[in-house]
Design a protein around this motif. Sequence first.
Motif, PDB file in Angstrom:
ATOM      1  N   ARG A 213       2.229   6.513  -7.391  1.00  0.00           N
ATOM      2  CA  ARG A 213       1.224   7.300  -7.629  1.00  0.00           C
ATOM      3  C   ARG A 213       1.564   8.878  -7.533  1.00  0.00           C
ATOM      4  O   ARG A 213       1.497   9.832  -8.376  1.00  0.00           O
ATOM      5  CB  ARG A 213      -0.044   7.105  -7.065  1.00  0.00           C
ATOM      6  CG  ARG A 213      -0.786   5.682  -7.569  1.00  0.00           C
ATOM      7  CD  ARG A 213      -1.904   5.253  -6.692  1.00  0.00           C
ATOM      8  NE  ARG A 213      -2.486   4.341  -6.953  1.00  0.00           N
ATOM      9  CZ  ARG A 213      -3.319   3.759  -7.818  1.00  0.00           C
ATOM     10  NH1 ARG A 213      -3.818   4.821  -8.818  1.00  0.00           N
ATOM     11  NH2 ARG A 213      -3.814   2.366  -7.943  1.00  0.00           N
TER      12      ARG A 213
ATOM     13  N   GLU B 239      -2.603   3.410 -13.742  1.00  0.00           N
ATOM     14  CA  GLU B 239      -3.611   4.131 -13.559  1.00  0.00           C
ATOM     15  C   GLU B 239      -3.316   5.459 -13.247  1.00  0.00           C
ATOM     16  O   GLU B 239      -4.206   6.383 -13.585  1.00  0.00           O
ATOM     17  CB  GLU B 239      -4.185   3.415 -12.220  1.00  0.00           C
ATOM     18  CG  GLU B 239      -4.803   1.937 -12.530  1.00  0.00           C
ATOM     19  CD  GLU B 239      -5.250   1.515 -10.977  1.00  0.00           C
ATOM     20  OE1 GLU B 239      -5.241   1.895  -9.980  1.00  0.00           O
ATOM     21  OE2 GLU B 239      -5.867   0.255 -11.149  1.00  0.00           O
ATOM     22  N   ARG B 240      -2.382   5.793 -12.534  1.00  0.00           N
ATOM     23  CA  ARG B 240      -1.907   7.226 -12.474  1.00  0.00           C
ATOM     24  C   ARG B 240      -1.645   7.864 -13.623  1.00  0.00           C
ATOM     25  O   ARG B 240      -2.362   9.114 -14.074  1.00  0.00           O
ATOM     26  CB  ARG B 240      -1.047   7.399 -11.472  1.00  0.00           C
ATOM     27  CG  ARG B 240      -0.507   8.675 -11.447  1.00  0.00           C
ATOM     28  CD  ARG B 240      -1.388   9.669 -10.234  1.00  0.00           C
ATOM     29  NE  ARG B 240      -1.009  10.915 -10.020  1.00  0.00           N
ATOM     30  CZ  ARG B 240      -1.660  11.910  -9.952  1.00  0.00           C
ATOM     31  NH1 ARG B 240      -2.804  11.788  -9.725  1.00  0.00           N
ATOM     32  NH2 ARG B 240      -1.040  13.085  -9.685  1.00  0.00           N
TER      33      ARG B 240
ATOM     34  N   HIS C  83       0.691  -1.273   0.072  1.00  0.00           N
ATOM     35  CA  HIS C  83       0.094   0.096   0.162  1.00  0.00           C
ATOM     36  C   HIS C  83       0.984   1.372  -0.075  1.00  0.00           C
ATOM     37  O   HIS C  83       0.522   2.329  -0.694  1.00  0.00           O
ATOM     38  CB  HIS C  83      -0.774   0.003   1.204  1.00  0.00           C
ATOM     39  CG  HIS C  83      -2.128  -0.882   1.158  1.00  0.00           C
ATOM     40  ND1 HIS C  83      -2.848  -1.033   0.184  1.00  0.00           N
ATOM     41  CD2 HIS C  83      -2.121  -2.014   1.944  1.00  0.00           C
ATOM     42  CE1 HIS C  83      -3.869  -1.820   0.212  1.00  0.00           C
ATOM     43  NE2 HIS C  83      -3.305  -2.758   1.190  1.00  0.00           N
TER      44      HIS C  83
ATOM     45  N   CYS D 251       0.963  -6.920 -12.574  1.00  0.00           N
ATOM     46  CA  CYS D 251       0.147  -5.739 -12.312  1.00  0.00           C
ATOM     47  C   CYS D 251      -0.939  -5.332 -13.507  1.00  0.00           C
ATOM     48  O   CYS D 251      -1.884  -4.802 -12.890  1.00  0.00           O
ATOM     49  CB  CYS D 251       0.809  -4.270 -11.796  1.00  0.00           C
ATOM     50  SG  CYS D 251       2.319  -4.408 -10.836  1.00  0.00           S
TER      51      CYS D 251
ATOM     52  N   ASP E 222       2.630   1.596  -3.401  1.00  0.00           N
ATOM     53  CA  ASP E 222       1.526   2.078  -4.606  1.00  0.00           C
ATOM     54  C   ASP E 222       1.462   3.599  -4.427  1.00  0.00           C
ATOM     55  O   ASP E 222       1.301   4.246  -5.266  1.00  0.00           O
ATOM     56  CB  ASP E 222       0.058   1.186  -4.218  1.00  0.00           C
ATOM     57  CG  ASP E 222      -0.948   1.772  -5.144  1.00  0.00           C
ATOM     58  OD1 ASP E 222      -1.306   2.839  -4.928  1.00  0.00           O
ATOM     59  OD2 ASP E 222      -1.320   0.933  -5.611  1.00  0.00           O
TER      60      ASP E 222
ATOM     61  N   GLU F 125      -5.027   8.762 -15.176  1.00  0.00           N
ATOM     62  CA  GLU F 125      -5.428   9.713 -14.475  1.00  0.00           C
ATOM     63  C   GLU F 125      -5.015  11.170 -14.953  1.00  0.00           C
ATOM     64  O   GLU F 125      -6.026  12.192 -15.289  1.00  0.00           O
ATOM     65  CB  GLU F 125      -5.452   9.875 -12.978  1.00  0.00           C
ATOM     66  CG  GLU F 125      -6.152   8.581 -12.234  1.00  0.00           C
ATOM     67  CD  GLU F 125      -5.711   8.615 -10.794  1.00  0.00           C
ATOM     68  OE1 GLU F 125      -4.748   9.350 -10.248  1.00  0.00           O
ATOM     69  OE2 GLU F 125      -5.730   7.540 -10.281  1.00  0.00           O
TER      70      GLU F 125
ATOM     71  N   GLU G 253      -4.527  -5.339 -13.783  1.00  0.00           N
ATOM     72  CA  GLU G 253      -5.224  -5.173 -12.435  1.00  0.00           C
ATOM     73  C   GLU G 253      -4.362  -4.280 -11.478  1.00  0.00           C
ATOM     74  O   GLU G 253      -3.301  -4.607 -10.945  1.00  0.00           O
ATOM     75  CB  GLU G 253      -5.503  -6.456 -11.626  1.00  0.00           C
ATOM     76  CG  GLU G 253      -6.591  -7.293 -12.352  1.00  0.00           C
ATOM     77  CD  GLU G 253      -6.730  -8.391 -11.610  1.00  0.00           C
ATOM     78  OE1 GLU G 253      -6.906  -8.279 -10.225  1.00  0.00           O
ATOM     79  OE2 GLU G 253      -7.159  -9.646 -12.003  1.00  0.00           O
ATOM     80  N   HIS G 254      -4.888  -3.153 -11.588  1.00  0.00           N
ATOM     81  CA  HIS G 254      -4.428  -2.034 -10.484  1.00  0.00           C
ATOM     82  C   HIS G 254      -2.889  -1.965 -10.509  1.00  0.00           C
ATOM     83  O   HIS G 254      -2.335  -1.749  -9.472  1.00  0.00           O
ATOM     84  CB  HIS G 254      -4.946  -2.707  -8.911  1.00  0.00           C
ATOM     85  CG  HIS G 254      -6.394  -2.952  -8.928  1.00  0.00           C
ATOM     86  ND1 HIS G 254      -7.328  -2.092  -9.107  1.00  0.00           N
ATOM     87  CD2 HIS G 254      -6.991  -4.071  -8.982  1.00  0.00           C
ATOM     88  CE1 HIS G 254      -8.547  -2.752  -9.092  1.00  0.00           C
ATOM     89  NE2 HIS G 254      -8.241  -3.804  -8.919  1.00  0.00           N
ATOM     90  N   CYS G 255      -2.429  -1.691 -11.636  1.00  0.00           N
ATOM     91  CA  CYS G 255      -0.986  -1.166 -11.772  1.00  0.00           C
ATOM     92  C   CYS G 255      -0.882   0.264 -11.320  1.00  0.00           C
ATOM     93  O   CYS G 255      -1.717   1.088 -11.973  1.00  0.00           O
ATOM     94  CB  CYS G 255      -0.390  -1.342 -12.969  1.00  0.00           C
ATOM     95  SG  CYS G 255       1.297  -0.573 -13.170  1.00  0.00           S
ATOM     96  N   PRO G 256      -0.196   0.735 -10.393  1.00  0.00           N
ATOM     97  CA  PRO G 256      -0.323   2.131  -9.636  1.00  0.00           C
ATOM     98  C   PRO G 256       0.212   3.217 -10.665  1.00  0.00           C
ATOM     99  O   PRO G 256      -0.366   4.318 -10.997  1.00  0.00           O
ATOM    100  CB  PRO G 256       0.452   2.230  -8.739  1.00  0.00           C
ATOM    101  CG  PRO G 256       0.993   1.045  -8.453  1.00  0.00           C
ATOM    102  CD  PRO G 256       0.382  -0.076  -9.231  1.00  0.00           C
TER     103      PRO G 256
END
Length: 170
Positions: free
Chosen positions: A133, A163-164, A126, A154, A129, A167, A157-160
């Motif tokens: 990000r 995903e960042r 956590h 990753c 991650d 964003e 599914e939920h590679c930081p």
Amino acid sequence: MTKVSNMLGALAIILADEMREAVDEALRTTGETAAALIMLGAHPGVQIGELATALHLTHSGAVRLVDRLQKEELVRREVGQDSRTVVLRLTREGAKRRLVALRQRDRVLERALAHLSDAEAEVLGHCVDKMLRGLLTKKEHGYRYCRMCDEDTCVPEHCPVEERWEELFG
């Protein structure tokens, strides 16, 4: 500087050195060969400029690296979407060497994580991650962050980092 930041710096250096040493020894190579193979396997079809940015090389340095990898039959150049664009792809042998590099990288990281309980590893996950990000602020650094990653672990599914990046720039 805090003690935590100092320890984090030491850990980062130790892990980077041990990964590079293990991977270079397994591939019998040096430099950015392993990072290039790992990245090109995860992102087939990138251009030399993108590879240069990810590996923090000059464009001419990336061209020389690709020339060497092509000579060793690990990478091939292909025509991109238009005839002026050249993209890079791994050969079958390049893909095999990529897997060797990833296995060596994984051994180093698993050895480091073996000192943590499952609960501690989850907390660390956590924290890492959140740090990844927060650190990703430039579009061109997406590949750079993951140049030595086993992206199958990753993504999707939920590679930081992925995903960042989405964003901020997607």
